[in-house]
Design an enzyme around this catalytic site. Structure first.
Site, PDB file in Angstrom:
ATOM      1  CB  ALA A  66      -0.875  -0.008   1.233  1.00  0.00           C
ATOM      2  N   GLY A 112       0.455  -4.986   0.992  1.00  0.00           N
ATOM      3  CA  GLY A 112      -0.746  -5.029   0.156  1.00  0.00           C
ATOM      4  C   GLY A 112      -0.492  -5.685  -1.199  1.00  0.00           C
ATOM      5  CD  GLU A 115      -2.557  -7.514   3.025  1.00  0.00           C
ATOM      6  OE1 GLU A 115      -2.259  -6.333   2.742  1.00  0.00           O
ATOM      7  OE2 GLU A 115      -3.229  -7.834   4.022  1.00  0.00           O
ATOM      8  CD  GLU A 135       1.460  -5.604   5.754  1.00  0.00           C
ATOM      9  OE1 GLU A 135       2.321  -6.494   5.974  1.00  0.00           O
ATOM     10  OE2 GLU A 135       0.759  -5.581   4.735  1.00  0.00           O
TER      11      GLU A 135
HETATM   12  N1  DAK Z   1       4.591   3.212  -0.745  1.00  0.00           N
HETATM   13  C1  DAK Z   1       5.015   4.374  -1.297  1.00  0.00           C
HETATM   14  N2  DAK Z   1       6.160   4.501  -1.989  1.00  0.00           N
HETATM   15  C2  DAK Z   1       6.919   3.410  -2.129  1.00  0.00           C
HETATM   16  C3  DAK Z   1       6.552   2.163  -1.573  1.00  0.00           C
HETATM   17  C4  DAK Z   1       5.325   2.085  -0.861  1.00  0.00           C
HETATM   18  N3  DAK Z   1       4.870   0.947  -0.337  1.00  0.00           N
HETATM   19  N4  DAK Z   1       7.517   1.264  -1.879  1.00  0.00           N
HETATM   20  C5  DAK Z   1       8.451   1.931  -2.583  1.00  0.00           C
HETATM   21  N5  DAK Z   1       8.079   3.201  -2.739  1.00  0.00           N
HETATM   22  C6  DAK Z   1       8.812   4.257  -3.432  1.00  0.00           C
HETATM   23  C7  DAK Z   1      10.026   4.693  -2.621  1.00  0.00           C
HETATM   24  O1  DAK Z   1       9.639   5.626  -1.627  1.00  0.00           O
HETATM   25  C8  DAK Z   1      10.888   5.295  -3.704  1.00  0.00           C
HETATM   26  O2  DAK Z   1      10.384   6.579  -4.031  1.00  0.00           O
HETATM   27  P1  DAK Z   1      11.378   7.851  -4.173  1.00  0.00           P
HETATM   28  O3  DAK Z   1      12.121   7.902  -2.870  1.00  0.00           O
HETATM   29  O4  DAK Z   1      12.231   7.456  -5.369  1.00  0.00           O
HETATM   30  O5  DAK Z   1      10.433   8.978  -4.436  1.00  0.00           O
HETATM   31  C9  DAK Z   1      10.619   4.387  -4.916  1.00  0.00           C
HETATM   32  O6  DAK Z   1       9.381   3.743  -4.646  1.00  0.00           O
HETATM   33  C10 DAK Z   1      11.682   3.340  -5.132  1.00  0.00           C
HETATM   34  O7  DAK Z   1      11.859   2.626  -3.907  1.00  0.00           O
HETATM   35  P2  DAK Z   1      13.282   2.467  -3.176  1.00  0.00           P
HETATM   36  O8  DAK Z   1      14.172   3.571  -3.542  1.00  0.00           O
HETATM   37  O9  DAK Z   1      12.987   2.228  -1.745  1.00  0.00           O
HETATM   38  O10 DAK Z   1      13.813   1.109  -3.858  1.00  0.00           O
HETATM   39  P3  DAK Z   1      14.832   0.074  -3.229  1.00  0.00           P
HETATM   40  O11 DAK Z   1      15.230  -0.832  -4.343  1.00  0.00           O
HETATM   41  O12 DAK Z   1      15.904   0.744  -2.454  1.00  0.00           O
HETATM   42  O13 DAK Z   1      13.962  -0.773  -2.189  1.00  0.00           O
HETATM   43  C11 DAK Z   1      11.978  -1.952  -1.407  1.00  0.00           C
HETATM   44  C12 DAK Z   1      12.897  -1.568  -2.608  1.00  0.00           C
HETATM   45  C13 DAK Z   1      10.754  -2.651  -1.967  1.00  0.00           C
HETATM   46  C14 DAK Z   1      12.738  -2.910  -0.478  1.00  0.00           C
HETATM   47  C15 DAK Z   1      11.613  -0.655  -0.643  1.00  0.00           C
HETATM   48  O14 DAK Z   1      11.078   0.269  -1.575  1.00  0.00           O
HETATM   49  C16 DAK Z   1      10.601  -0.875   0.434  1.00  0.00           C
HETATM   50  O15 DAK Z   1      10.926  -1.346   1.523  1.00  0.00           O
HETATM   51  N6  DAK Z   1       9.348  -0.462   0.155  1.00  0.00           N
HETATM   52  C17 DAK Z   1       8.311  -0.479   1.150  1.00  0.00           C
HETATM   53  C18 DAK Z   1       7.821  -1.861   1.379  1.00  0.00           C
HETATM   54  C19 DAK Z   1       6.714  -1.794   2.353  1.00  0.00           C
HETATM   55  O16 DAK Z   1       6.947  -1.659   3.584  1.00  0.00           O
HETATM   56  N7  DAK Z   1       5.500  -1.776   1.837  1.00  0.00           N
HETATM   57  C20 DAK Z   1       4.341  -1.472   2.608  1.00  0.00           C
HETATM   58  C21 DAK Z   1       3.921  -2.652   3.400  1.00  0.00           C
HETATM   59  S1  DAK Z   1       2.616  -2.187   4.449  1.00  0.00           S
HETATM   60  C22 DAK Z   1      -4.471  -0.010   4.485  1.00  0.00           C
HETATM   61  C23 DAK Z   1      -4.599  -1.352   4.191  1.00  0.00           C
HETATM   62  C24 DAK Z   1      -3.487  -2.094   4.006  1.00  0.00           C
HETATM   63  C25 DAK Z   1      -2.251  -1.539   4.129  1.00  0.00           C
HETATM   64  C26 DAK Z   1      -2.157  -0.190   4.425  1.00  0.00           C
HETATM   65  C27 DAK Z   1      -3.254   0.583   4.611  1.00  0.00           C
HETATM   66  N8  DAK Z   1      -5.618   0.775   4.726  1.00  0.00           N
HETATM   67  C28 DAK Z   1      -6.881   0.180   4.553  1.00  0.00           C
HETATM   68  C29 DAK Z   1      -5.477   2.119   5.095  1.00  0.00           C
HETATM   69  C30 DAK Z   1      -1.097  -2.301   3.865  1.00  0.00           C
HETATM   70  C31 DAK Z   1       0.089  -1.843   4.216  1.00  0.00           C
HETATM   71  C32 DAK Z   1       1.256  -2.298   3.528  1.00  0.00           C
HETATM   72  O17 DAK Z   1       1.255  -2.692   2.391  1.00  0.00           O
END
Ligand code: DAK
Length: 258
Positions: A66, A112, A115, A135
């Site tokens: 997400a 997400g 998921e 998460e």
């Molecule tokens: N959201 C927003 N931007 C994201 C992102 C994300 N999930 N994942 C990556 N990006 C963006 C980064 O911020 C970066 O943007 P800039 O800094 O260039 O502007 C760009 O994509 C490239 O990412 P990285 O520079 O970080 O790339 P790396 O190769 O260094 O790393 C990575 C890749 C996948 C390991 C890293 O990007 C990462 O850790 N990403 C986040 C993974 C994560 O934690 N995802 C979220 C999981 S929590 C909800 C329901 C469900 C959920 C939420 C709310 N509601 C009903 C409200 C679920 C939550 C989740 O999914």
């Protein structure tokens, strides 16, 4: 605009939908969720669509979760409400599609994103794919059915390990634990997913729908309700504020534990 966030291509009864936000690693913001939900809904009434394939744009990510920038300042009610709406609008719609959905996981499938892949009926991964539910490292729990579907697919023990460590596993480990059905080299991913889809597409559409309904009927709804409620509660915690702020500030979190 929302059309370009999801690319569509129809060939021989197989509709391939590609989440197209590569600069943010295809993270799911509200517009992507709406566009994907609309495309899946529209496909239900298209007689020329027999099976759907779902993938991500670019070589790096299926969907990296997400959009963290979007939900970082939510309160409990917004969190719970969005989890409910997101689950009904997109994730349930994928799982309850009358036409099979094959996920072609072409890179990171996190939060997400995993998921979404788990709501699909079959998953094929490229050998460079990495999967996880990170998460709890952000102070929240999976909110789009992940606690339920992961345990259904890989069993309670492995689901506990993946959710509680917030770790990522590679494609080979995902195959080992049954999270994905097949692993192929990246250049063969889409073709392989389409071959699997074509095998499904030869079969009777009404029987496919009946078979999916029957398999899914074995899984109760109670856990999903619990997940949405507990997900919403996380938004009231200091841990959640610290977790999301740390991600946005590109530093490690220091959780206060309340
Ligand atoms: N959201 C927003 N931007 C994201 C992102 C994300 N999930 N994942 C990556 N990006 C963006 C980064 O911020 C970066 O943007 P800039 O800094 O260039 O502007 C760009 O994509 C490239 O990412 P990285 O520079 O970080 O790339 P790396 O190769 O260094 O790393 C990575 C890749 C996948 C390991 C890293 O990007 C990462 O850790 N990403 C986040 C993974 C994560 O934690 N995802 C979220 C999981 S929590 C909800 C329901 C469900 C959920 C939420 C709310 N509601 C009903 C409200 C679920 C939550 C989740 O999914």
């Amino acid at each position: 605009m929302s059309d370009s966030l999801v690319l569509k291509s129809l060939e021989d009864g197989i509709l391939t939908l590609t989440v197209n936000r590569p600069d943010a690693l295809n993270a799911l913001n509200r517009q992507v969720i709406d566009a994907l939900a609309a495309a899946i809904e529209a496909a239900q009434d298209q007689d020329d669509v027999r099976v759907l394939v779902l993938t991500g744009s670019g070589a790096k990510a299926f969907v990296a979760g997400a959009d963290i920038k979007e939900f970082a300042d939510f309160d409990r009610a917004q969190g719970e409400d969005l989890a409910r709406r997101g689950q009904r609008n997109l994730f349930d719609r994928v799982e309850q599609s009358r036409k099979p959905v094959v996920a072609a996981i072409n890179g990171f499938a996190l939060g997400g994103g995993l998921e979404l892949a788990m709501a699909a009926h079959v998953r094929i991964a490229s050998s460079n794919a990495r999967m996880g539910l990170p998460e709890v490292s952000l102070g929240v729990i999976p909110g789009y059915g992940g606690t339920q579907r992961l345990a259904q697919i890989v069993g309670k023990g492995k689901a506990m390990e993946m959710v509680l460590t917030a770790g990522m596993i590679d494609a080979a480990s995902a195959l080992d634990c049954g999270l994905v059905n097949q692993v192929v080299e990246p250049e063969l991913l889409l073709e392989t997913a389409q071959v699997v889809a074509a095998k499904m597409a030869k079969n009777a559409p009404t029987a496919l729908a009946a078979a999916m309904d029957s398999i899914l009927a074995g899984y109760g709804k109670e856990g999903y309700d619990m997940e949405m409620e507990r997900f919403g509660q996380c938004f009231e915690t200091e841990d959640f504020k610290e977790g999301t702020t740390a991600f946005l500030e590109k530093r490690k979190p220091n959780f206060p534990g309340k």
